[in-house]
Design a protein around this motif. Structure first.
Motif, short mmCIF file in Angstrom:
data_model
loop_
_atom_site.label_atom_id
_atom_site.label_comp_id
_atom_site.label_asym_id
_atom_site.label_seq_id
_atom_site.Cartn_x
_atom_site.Cartn_y
_atom_site.Cartn_z
N ASP A 48 56.61 34.09 31.45
CA ASP A 48 57.33 35.36 31.59
C ASP A 48 57.22 36.20 30.32
O ASP A 48 56.98 37.41 30.38
CB ASP A 48 58.80 35.11 31.94
CG ASP A 48 58.98 34.50 33.31
OD1 ASP A 48 58.14 34.79 34.21
OD2 ASP A 48 59.94 33.75 33.51
N GLU A 79 53.53 37.37 29.89
CA GLU A 79 53.19 38.40 30.86
C GLU A 79 53.80 39.74 30.45
O GLU A 79 53.14 40.77 30.49
CB GLU A 79 53.67 38.02 32.25
CG GLU A 79 53.36 39.09 33.28
CD GLU A 79 53.84 38.74 34.67
OE1 GLU A 79 53.49 39.49 35.60
OE2 GLU A 79 54.56 37.74 34.85
N LYS A 80 55.05 39.74 30.04
CA LYS A 80 55.71 40.97 29.62
C LYS A 80 54.97 41.61 28.44
O LYS A 80 54.77 42.82 28.41
CB LYS A 80 57.17 40.69 29.26
CG LYS A 80 57.96 41.91 28.92
CD LYS A 80 59.42 41.57 28.68
CE LYS A 80 60.20 42.83 28.35
NZ LYS A 80 61.61 42.54 28.12
#
Length: 54
Positions: free
Chosen positions: A15, A18-19
């Motif tokens: 997460d 990806e951000k």
């Protein structure tokens, strides 16, 4: 067709990585075949690369 290199980038947290990648201009396609093990993203030129849990 020119040869291309596919990158698998090892990360600790999908997460977070990806951000960060999306912030740099990557795009997440709808189809994600890796489930919770990896994420497929496209660079700004449309070349795929994967983020892989370490």
């Amino acid at each position: 067709m020119p040869q291309q290199l596919h990158l698998d980038l090892r990360v600790e947290d999908l997460d977070v990585a990806e951000k960060l990648a999306l912030g740099f201009g990557a795009v997440r396609p709808d189809h994600q075949p890796g489930g919770d093990r990896w994420r497929v993203l496209l660079d700004p030129a449309g070349h795929p690369f994967c983020l892989v849990v370490d």
